[in-house]
Design an enzyme around this catalytic site. Structure first.
Site, PDB file in Angstrom:
ATOM      1  N   HIS A   3     -14.839  10.705   2.214  1.00 29.65           N
ATOM      2  CA  HIS A   3     -13.907   9.605   2.468  1.00 29.65           C
ATOM      3  C   HIS A   3     -14.290   8.778   3.680  1.00 29.65           C
ATOM      4  O   HIS A   3     -13.585   7.858   4.045  1.00 29.65           O
ATOM      5  CB  HIS A   3     -12.483  10.120   2.637  1.00 29.65           C
ATOM      6  CG  HIS A   3     -11.819  10.392   1.339  1.00 29.65           C
ATOM      7  ND1 HIS A   3     -11.795  11.640   0.776  1.00 29.65           N
ATOM      8  CD2 HIS A   3     -11.201   9.575   0.466  1.00 29.65           C
ATOM      9  CE1 HIS A   3     -11.169  11.568  -0.387  1.00 29.65           C
ATOM     10  NE2 HIS A   3     -10.808  10.346  -0.600  1.00 29.65           N
TER      11      HIS A   3
ATOM     12  N   GLU B 127      -8.232   1.708 -12.201  1.00 26.41           N
ATOM     13  CA  GLU B 127      -8.660   3.093 -12.387  1.00 26.41           C
ATOM     14  C   GLU B 127      -7.433   3.980 -12.493  1.00 26.41           C
ATOM     15  O   GLU B 127      -6.581   3.967 -11.613  1.00 26.41           O
ATOM     16  CB  GLU B 127      -9.459   3.588 -11.177  1.00 26.41           C
ATOM     17  CG  GLU B 127     -10.816   2.977 -11.029  1.00 26.41           C
ATOM     18  CD  GLU B 127     -11.480   3.431  -9.731  1.00 26.41           C
ATOM     19  OE1 GLU B 127     -12.609   2.987  -9.500  1.00 26.41           O
ATOM     20  OE2 GLU B 127     -10.871   4.197  -8.953  1.00 26.41           O
TER      21      GLU B 127
ATOM     22  N   TYR C   8     -12.718  -5.197   1.713  1.00 17.91           N
ATOM     23  CA  TYR C   8     -13.082  -3.886   1.191  1.00 17.91           C
ATOM     24  C   TYR C   8     -13.303  -3.937  -0.312  1.00 17.91           C
ATOM     25  O   TYR C   8     -14.215  -3.325  -0.843  1.00 17.91           O
ATOM     26  CB  TYR C   8     -11.986  -2.880   1.549  1.00 17.91           C
ATOM     27  CG  TYR C   8     -12.249  -1.502   1.018  1.00 17.91           C
ATOM     28  CD1 TYR C   8     -13.399  -0.810   1.376  1.00 17.91           C
ATOM     29  CD2 TYR C   8     -11.347  -0.886   0.150  1.00 17.91           C
ATOM     30  CE1 TYR C   8     -13.647   0.458   0.883  1.00 17.91           C
ATOM     31  CE2 TYR C   8     -11.592   0.380  -0.343  1.00 17.91           C
ATOM     32  CZ  TYR C   8     -12.741   1.045   0.029  1.00 17.91           C
ATOM     33  OH  TYR C   8     -12.979   2.295  -0.460  1.00 17.91           O
ATOM     34  N   LYS C   9     -12.479  -4.691  -0.989  1.00 13.07           N
ATOM     35  CA  LYS C   9     -12.619  -4.762  -2.440  1.00 13.07           C
ATOM     36  C   LYS C   9     -13.635  -5.827  -2.870  1.00 13.07           C
ATOM     37  O   LYS C   9     -13.845  -6.029  -4.070  1.00 13.07           O
ATOM     38  CB  LYS C   9     -11.249  -5.022  -3.085  1.00 13.07           C
ATOM     39  CG  LYS C   9     -10.278  -3.849  -2.890  1.00 13.07           C
ATOM     40  CD  LYS C   9      -9.041  -3.992  -3.743  1.00 13.07           C
ATOM     41  CE  LYS C   9      -7.967  -2.952  -3.413  1.00 13.07           C
ATOM     42  NZ  LYS C   9      -8.136  -1.658  -4.091  1.00 13.07           N
TER      43      LYS C   9
ATOM     44  N   ARG D 184      -2.713   8.765 -10.127  1.00 15.92           N
ATOM     45  CA  ARG D 184      -2.396   7.545  -9.400  1.00 15.92           C
ATOM     46  C   ARG D 184      -3.237   6.421  -9.979  1.00 15.92           C
ATOM     47  O   ARG D 184      -4.234   6.659 -10.650  1.00 15.92           O
ATOM     48  CB  ARG D 184      -2.648   7.697  -7.908  1.00 15.92           C
ATOM     49  CG  ARG D 184      -4.102   7.811  -7.530  1.00 15.92           C
ATOM     50  CD  ARG D 184      -4.258   8.017  -6.029  1.00 15.92           C
ATOM     51  NE  ARG D 184      -4.055   6.780  -5.302  1.00 15.92           N
ATOM     52  CZ  ARG D 184      -5.053   6.076  -4.765  1.00 15.92           C
ATOM     53  NH1 ARG D 184      -6.299   6.469  -4.904  1.00 15.92           N
ATOM     54  NH2 ARG D 184      -4.806   4.963  -4.087  1.00 15.92           N
TER      55      ARG D 184
ATOM     56  N   ASN E 188      -5.475   2.999  -9.101  1.00 16.82           N
ATOM     57  CA  ASN E 188      -6.170   2.264  -8.070  1.00 16.82           C
ATOM     58  C   ASN E 188      -6.667   0.987  -8.744  1.00 16.82           C
ATOM     59  O   ASN E 188      -6.801   0.940  -9.956  1.00 16.82           O
ATOM     60  CB  ASN E 188      -7.344   3.118  -7.566  1.00 16.82           C
ATOM     61  CG  ASN E 188      -7.886   2.590  -6.261  1.00 16.82           C
ATOM     62  OD1 ASN E 188      -7.272   1.737  -5.624  1.00 16.82           O
ATOM     63  ND2 ASN E 188      -9.057   3.089  -5.888  1.00 16.82           N
TER      64      ASN E 188
ATOM     65  N   TYR F 123       0.830  -1.192   0.000  1.00 21.61           N
ATOM     66  CA  TYR F 123       0.000   0.000   0.000  1.00 21.61           C
ATOM     67  C   TYR F 123       0.873   1.254   0.000  1.00 21.61           C
ATOM     68  O   TYR F 123       1.682   1.472   0.892  1.00 21.61           O
ATOM     69  CB  TYR F 123      -0.961   0.047   1.190  1.00 21.61           C
ATOM     70  CG  TYR F 123      -1.797   1.290   1.096  1.00 21.61           C
ATOM     71  CD1 TYR F 123      -2.866   1.336   0.211  1.00 21.61           C
ATOM     72  CD2 TYR F 123      -1.460   2.445   1.792  1.00 21.61           C
ATOM     73  CE1 TYR F 123      -3.595   2.488   0.036  1.00 21.61           C
ATOM     74  CE2 TYR F 123      -2.191   3.611   1.622  1.00 21.61           C
ATOM     75  CZ  TYR F 123      -3.254   3.629   0.741  1.00 21.61           C
ATOM     76  OH  TYR F 123      -3.966   4.780   0.551  1.00 21.61           O
TER      77      TYR F 123
END
Ligand code: FES
Lengths: 325, 346
Positions: B193, B265, B316-317, B223, B225, B37
């Site tokens: 967030h 992304e 989470y994913k 970035r 993701n 991460y």
């Protein structure tokens, strides 16, 4: 979050296309891109940092962009000649000629027009008029109602007073100190419609007066906007150790820590160079004296914590400062 | 690259596929064999020729079909595109950013002619020829943001900066991995967030907020993701969970290669010049496991990365149900050989 993304800013080489004496101590400079074409689009309230080589020293001063945001053939700034010993404004006034080359940064806007505003009260003192000129242009283009209150020292000092009056008529109110005219602030702050935003730019004392009065009159903080360009104050020289770059530099009497560091070839990030944006925040490793915080950014706890310093305007009383840089 | 726009679908029969050239330019996000991460923000400067980073706005072979899919989403649910009234200037900023970039870098497909505020836009792939007055919304068939983002791949959010905070005050969101514009519109940075795990830890968001507030004109950042999704479905929004939520149940060891997709992304952030707002772009790239294993380096690395994911990330994913199955399937393509550093194919 790596910091190198933010360091410095993109520099645009420009040629001085015109210089106009506007009032006793104010000159207007017109900068055209050396490469031809047009300058980047900007918004009212934006400033650029002008870089100049004065002898062996490189000075970088922030100036508000004036003029219309639709004319991008050149940028225009107005410079008040101040006799501080740092020399940036004196250099522009006395040494820079039409045809000379300088560089300006891409515009940065720390004083933007709030797009939710319904009405705008612009208050300017002295050279603080420059961002307001662009604001009046933009607000007119956006068909948003505004009034401009402009105070200056004496008849010779009111740069652009006549032009503004001619262009905007009754929207412009002029106040001349030497005639004992004062901005009727209390009356102005009373009974404004919901969604009115106030913008003030000028000397520190004036800004404080306007903001304080606004708060006292019950204005929400979000509706009060100010911009101050604080020139880095002078002081006794001291040395700064850059721990990570393993360099030691001396900060001269009329130099900021940031300028001294830049002269050594290290380029810390900055945007406003006036203690307002927070970009140049640097961690203090140690200091053999006391920190003199001159910025408007750090919270009181942070100032007292002695662990952070805004290197564009702050100094130390002491002889040695070690920074995490 | 010579672009041939494909006719394909991102729903129902899912005919979406990448050509071999597009497989190779996929922005594979893993730079080593284990997932690390990092807040991997970098300047959004031009990357290698033919990569998705070559130009600020990437147009690829899926362009026409993605735009058709967006039109379908908007037809069903107009709330996927919303803008608060004070964002109008930012909308025009976005029109300029996208039209200028697309016409400069893909002149055979897009042409922009400007004469003061009289603009002329030609979009050949979509058959559009539009004259309009820049700044005058009445001269376009849609509001400015909607007009141009119906012609540009990726979701876009326009973020206003005021009162020392950032506000999500406009956006078009039709290709999102599981978040809702309708829910977030008008929220500030900290509010939107809220749901991210481990989020408010260690001042990450305070630093990110400060970073974004000082984002400079002419210095965009980006970035990557990633997540995974079942089927090449662009619209995996919460609003449509009832349509795609059950897709996960359909994965079997036999169909993993075609059903399971890595979804990357490419997120970009630009300061806008007139409004001082920020545009946040989220461009989605999809690749099936079948396509992914055609690149030997990725075939080796993908199962290794999936094995090492922290548990909270797996949840989470939303990978729990099919992660192990996917690792098992992918492992057949991993001969254990070392992989070279970086994400690009060898
Ligand atoms: S550069 Fe803005 S506070 Fe120092």
């Amino acid at each position: 979050m790596s910091m190198n993304l933010m360091s410095g800013s993109t520099e645009i080489p420009v040629r001085v296309a015109d210089i106009v004496q506007v009032s006793e101590r104010v000159k207007r400079f017109r900068f055209e891109p050396v490469a031809g074409g047009s300058m980047p689009v900007f918004s009212a309230g934006a400033h650029v940092v002008v870089s100049m080589n004065i002898g062996s020293r490189r000075a970088r001063n922030p100036y508000s962009l004036m003029g219309s945001v639709t004319d991008l053939s050149a940028y225009e700034i107005s410079v008040l000649k101040t006799v501080d010993s740092r020399g940036g404004s004196v250099f522009l006034h006395d040494s820079v000629k039409i045809g000379d080359q300088l560089t300006v940064s891409t515009p940065v806007n720390l004083f933007p027009v709030e797009q939710r505003g319904r009405k705008f009260i612009l208050i300017a003192g002295g050279i603080g008029i420059t961002p307001m000129i662009a604001m009046a242009e933009q607000l007119t283009a956006q068909k948003l109602p505004f009034e401009l209150h402009y105070a200056y020292r004496n008849d010779q000092a009111g740069a652009y007073a006549d032009t503004l009056k001619a262009r905007y008529g009754h929207l412009v109110h002029l106040y001349i100190d030497s005639r004992d005219e004062r901005i009727p602030l209390d009356a102005l702050l009373k009974n404004q419609p919901l969604g009115t935003h106030l913008y003030v730019c000028g000397p520190g004392g004036m800004i404080n007066w306007v903001l304080e009065s606004g708060r006292k009159a019950g204005w929400p903080e979000e509706n009060l906007h100010s911009e101050r360009f604080l020139a880095p104050p002078s002081g006794k020289p001291f040395s700064v150790v850059l721990e990570r770059s393993k360099k030691t530099v001396t900060v001269g009497e009329h130099e900021s820590i940031l300028e001294a560091i830049e002269a050594s070839g290290v380029e810390p990030p900055y945007l406003c160079r006036g203690g307002a944006c927070g970009q140049c925040l640097t961690c203090v490793v140690s200091c053999d004296g006391t920190l003199e915080h001159n910025d408007h950014y750090l919270a009181p706890e942070e100032r007292d914590g002695n662990q952070k310093i805004m290197i564009c305007v702050s100094r130390i009383k002491g002889s040695n400062l070690v920074l995490d840089l | 690259m010579n672009l041939v726009f494909k006719k394909e679908t991102f729903r129902d029969d899912f005919t979406f596929k990448n050509s071999p050239e597009h497989v190779r330019r996929f922005p594979f996000p893993f730079h080593e064999d284990k997932y690390m991460y990092t807040v991997n923000i970098e300047p959004h400067t031009p990357g290698p020729v033919n990569s998705v980073f070559e130009f600020p706005i990437d147009v690829d072979e899926h362009y026409v079909s993605e735009m058709e899919d967006r039109a379908l989403v908007l037809k069903d649910d107009p709330l996927r595109c919303q803008a608060l009234p004070h964002m109008q200037l930012a909308e025009w900023d976005l029109v300029e950013l996208l039209m200028v970039s697309m016409s400069e870098h893909y002149p055979e497909h897009f042409t922009l002619t400007r004469d003061g505020d009289k603009w002329h836009w030609i979009n050949r792939p979509l058959g559009i020829d539009q004259q309009f007055t820049f700044g005058d919304t009445a001269t376009l068939p849609y509001p400015p943001m909607e007009y141009i983002t119906r012609q540009c791949q990726g979701d876009f959010c326009l973020i206003d900066q005021r009162d020392g905070n950032l506000w999500m005050d406009a956006g078009i969101v039709t290709t999102q991995a599981d978040w809702s514009l309708d829910f977030d519109i008008g929220m500030n940075f900290m509010e939107w967030h809220g749901p991210v795990p481990l989020a408010h830890e260690a001042g990450v968001f305070d630093r990110a907020l400060k970073f974004l507030m000082n984002l400079q004109l002419g210095k965009p950042v980006r970035r990557l993701n990633w997540t995974m999704s079942i089927n090449p479905r662009l619209d995996t929004s919460p609003e449509n969970f009832h349509k795609w939520g059950s897709d996960r149940m359909t994965v079997t060891p036999e169909n993993i290669g075609e059903k399971v997709h890595l979804r990357v992304e490419l997120q970009g952030l630009w300061r806008l010049p007139r409004s001082n707002a920020i545009v946040f772009s989220i461009r989605c790239y999809l690749i099936s496991m079948n396509e992914l294993v055609s690149v030997p380096k990725w075939a080796r690395r993908m199962p290794r990365v999936l094995k090492n994911l922290p548990p909270e990330l797996i949840d989470y994913k939303g990978l729990s149900r099919y992660r192990q199955m996917t690792i098992d399937w992918l492992s057949r393509f991993d001969d254990g050989a070392p992989t070279s550093p970086g994400g690009q194919p060898d």
